[in-house]
Design a protein around this motif. Structure first.
Motif, short mmCIF file in Angstrom:
data_model
loop_
_atom_site.label_atom_id
_atom_site.label_comp_id
_atom_site.label_asym_id
_atom_site.label_seq_id
_atom_site.Cartn_x
_atom_site.Cartn_y
_atom_site.Cartn_z
N SER A 470 1.42 -2.87 -3.65
CA SER A 470 2.59 -2.50 -2.84
C SER A 470 2.34 -1.23 -2.02
O SER A 470 3.27 -0.71 -1.41
CB SER A 470 3.79 -2.29 -3.76
N THR A 472 1.26 1.88 -3.05
CA THR A 472 1.63 3.15 -3.68
C THR A 472 0.69 4.28 -3.26
O THR A 472 1.13 5.42 -3.04
CB THR A 472 1.58 3.00 -5.22
N GLU A 497 -2.39 -12.38 -0.23
CA GLU A 497 -1.94 -13.21 -1.36
C GLU A 497 -0.42 -13.30 -1.36
O GLU A 497 0.26 -12.35 -1.00
CB GLU A 497 -2.40 -12.52 -2.65
#
Ligand SMILES: C[S@@+](CC[C@H](N)C(=O)[O-])C[C@H]1O[C@@H](n2cnc3c(N)ncnc32)[C@H](O)[C@@H]1O
Length: 674
Positions: A470, A472, A497
């Motif tokens: 995500s 981070t 993906e």
């Protein structure tokens, strides 16, 4: 010297060939050379001789030795070293501040991306943080079978299996469960290690499932001597559903790990920044009182001298035979605000006894008194005990500061070791971080931010995360830059993906994780308080997005021998028809090893589109009809490198003259064609 313009290779470097070159430099006798049927020079290592070179006794056959082995390991090495005929295609629409940002976001398989970045960023990366799939039996891992192998990469560029699959489920039923994961990791880590600078460091998150294998694997890639430590990260407590299991005697899992490896001992020359955890208890070593007149007293006496504190000591019955022992200070601080205030206001007056610096050996002091001693830009406080021993006094202020806790507070702190407690608090909030939901092992921003902060080696260097999830790491880099005013760059790599939330009950808003990750970086950038950030920060919250694709060059580029006479007559274009000049520009940058994050301008010169990279780093023109006037104008700018399309010259005479023109007007320019 031939006037023919040298052609760029337009594929990632052949790492095997580079390794053979390194061995040849060290042991020339161990490398043999021969010419292949195509006339090209081939070098091969004589392994028996090399083994013998490295041994002081007769080497006979394979020996037993301590090392990590698994089926597929050699193939993984071949896969890691094989060149690929792929490229990074810029995607302006999915970038932020494309022209000016120094951050990169690459969508695609990380093995391919790492290979493509080799030439441009070899030895430039300061920090790698990775959080790979934990191989829990539910993971999908990238099927490297479909990455090009050494022999057939030219034919098989950009292929996937018949069903379009590049990811394969790695379940425990697979007989090669650990091996496949190790092979996947080995190839990537080998290349990532090349990218690291000598003072660079790699952090790898894992849980107990593959922690042992990953440690051994990293030992092999970096060398055991470059192992720094393994952090145990407290990610949960024994609460909620875990309590039932714990009550039945199960040791429930509350920690994950972060393995730390440095690239070389150069990393230790950097001053790393300690991280501090707050502690509620009082450190009773701090019992001395430094009176302004240079005499020494005790904290216990001073507490009793303060009217409000003394009242609380009486009220809570904490006096013993008329005096106050600081062994009772914790009890007092728990109930007395006056005592807490007193301590906070007198951090410079309260001190503990410590060993004096060596440079103070000749100093004299009166017992029961203190004096300041300045040396090497530091000021020490010295005293002498009644037994005549010289000591130094450390003021309590030195161990009072803002902690690095989940909720930082000012107070007494201890330096954090390799147990990183309290991260379960971050985990409780992690779903909300970055304003994006991601259920595949999202990590707390604080974790990555603090790893980067501790390493303190990245100054304005590059931080890479090639299992970006995500995103981070991008948020952590931006936040740390905003705090300390450094200008680190982030390079993220993430496969296209599908997010695992994509099911009927909880459909994801995103087609793929790379898209989700970019959205999170945009959100995070908005949430950072740019106004109150450090003045030194360049406030770069943008990123250049690239997608991995097959080479821009048609097959004919790689197999010129197959070009027919008819092709030559029609000046067959060696560039795929769907590729833009920007696509070509970035493949040229990759091939030439030029930094992909440099600023780029596009202008019209003599009626043709010309790209200029960072002033004079590179000038490119991929238009047709390039004439001598344009070539002379560009040569007058004295670029370090210039590139044209091989088929882009107005006529053969221009093409032949290009090198001569540059030789005359700008002899230091490297001239190439694609
Ligand atoms: C555990 S997650 C990382 C989570 C991340 N640390 C975060 O905080 O969001 C691992 C990620 O690696 C990605 N990944 C797995 N194999 C990959 C590959 N070969 N190339 C690029 N990304 C890959 C997965 O899609 C997944 O998003």
């Amino acid at each position: 010297m031939s006037d023919e313009i040298e052609k760029l290779k337009m594929h990632s470097p052949d790492l095997t060939a580079q390794n053979v070159d390194k061995i040849a430099a060290l042991f020339p006798g161990c490398v043999t050379e021969s010419r292949g049927p195509d006339g090209a020079l081939r070098r091969a290592v004589d392994f028996d001789l090399l083994r013998q070179e490295l041994s002081d006794s007769i080497v006979e056959g394979p020996q037993e030795r301590y090392h990590l082995d698994w089926p597929g390991k050699r193939q993984a090495l071949i896969t890691a070293n094989a060149p690929i005929a792929k490229t990074l295609r810029p995607v302006q629409a999915e970038s932020v501040d494309f022209d000016t940002t120094r951050n990169l976001f690459i969508e695609g398989d990380n093995l391919e991306a790492l290979k493509l970045l080799q030439s441009s960023f070899l030895g430039d990366v300061k920090v790698v943080y990775i959080d790979p799939p934990y191989n829990t039996g539910k993971d999908f891992i990238y099927n490297d079978k479909f990455s090009e192998s050494r022999s057939d990469y030219l034919e098989r560029t950009n292929q996937i299996d018949n069903d379009g699959n590049r990811l394969v489920a790695n379940t425990q039923a697979n007989g090669r469960f650990h091996s496949d994961w190790l092979s996947m990791m080995y190839a990537r880590l080998k290349i990532a290690a090349n990218l690291l600078d000598d003072d660079g460091v790699l952090f790898a998150s894992c849980d107990d499932w593959e922690a042992a294998n990953l440690k051994r694997l990293l030992d092999e890639v970096f060398g055991e001597s470059n192992y720094v430590d393994t952090i145990a990260l407290e990610i949960s407590t024994t609460s909620g559903p875990k309590t039932v299991n714990a009550q039945q005697g199960t040791i429930v899992k509350n920690v994950e790990f972060v393995h730390i490896f440095r690239k070389s001992p150069e990393f230790d020359k950097v001053q790393h920044l300690p991280l501090y955890d707050s502690v509620a208890s009082y450190d009773t070593h701090y019992s001395m009182w430094l009176h302004e007149d240079g005499s020494l007293g005790s904290l216990g006496e001073e507490l009793l001298k303060d009217e409000s504190v003394a009242k609380d000591i009486e009220r809570f019955d904490l006096k013993n035979r008329g005096s106050f022992s600081i062994n009772n200070l914790d009890k007092l601080l728990a109930v007395s605000e006056a005592a807490s205030d007193f301590i906070s206001k007198n951090l410079d007056r309260i001190a503990s006894i410590d060993r004096p610096p060596v440079s103070a050996q000749d100093q004299d002091c009166e017992p029961g008194r203190w004096k300041e001693f300045a040396v090497d830009h530091r000021t020490y406080i010295l005293t002498k005990l009644s037994n005549g021993k010289l000591k130094s006094l450390l003021p309590l202020r030195l161990n009072y500061r803002t902690s690095d806790d989940y909720r930082p507070k000012f107070g007494r702190t201890v330096i954090r070791g390799d147990i990183w407690k309290g991260f379960y608090q971050d985990m409780g909030n992690v779903a909300r971080e970055g304003g994006i939901a991601f259920s595949n092992g999202k990590k707390p921003v604080r974790l990555i931010q603090q790893l980067i902060k501790w390493a303190n080696n990245s100054r304005n260097g590059i931080v890479v995360d090639f299992f970006a999830g995500s995103g981070t790491t991008a948020e952590a880099v931006m936040k740390q830059n905003a705090e300390d005013g450094l200008n680190r760059k982030f390079f993220l790599i993430q496969l296209d993906e599908r997010p695992s939330e994509t099911n009927e009950s909880s459909p994801s808003d995103f087609e793929n994780i790379a898209q989700l990750s970019r959205e999170r970086i945009r959100n995070a950038a908005q949430m950072i308080d740019v106004e109150s950030s450090h003045v030194g920060w360049n406030k770069d919250v943008g990123f250049r997005t690239f997608k991995i694709d097959s080479s821009n060059m048609a097959d004919v580029y790689y197999t010129p021998d197959a070009t027919t006479q008819a092709d030559l007559l029609t000046r067959v274009d060696n560039i795929k028809p769907d590729r833009t000049p920007e696509d070509l520009l970035f493949q040229v940058l990759l091939d030439w090893g030029v930094d992909l994050t440099l600023p780029i301008t596009r202008e019209t010169v003599e009626g043709k589109t010309v790209f200029t990279v960072a002033g004079t780093a590179l000038i490119a023109c991929f238009d047709n009809g390039v004439d001598e006037a344009l070539v002379k104008t560009l040569a007058a700018r004295h670029p370090l490198r210039v590139v044209f399309k091989d088929t882009g010259f107005k006529d053969d005479a221009t093409k032949i003259n290009v090198k001569q023109i540059f030789k005359a007007l700008s002899p230091d320019t490297e001239v190439k064609a694609i």
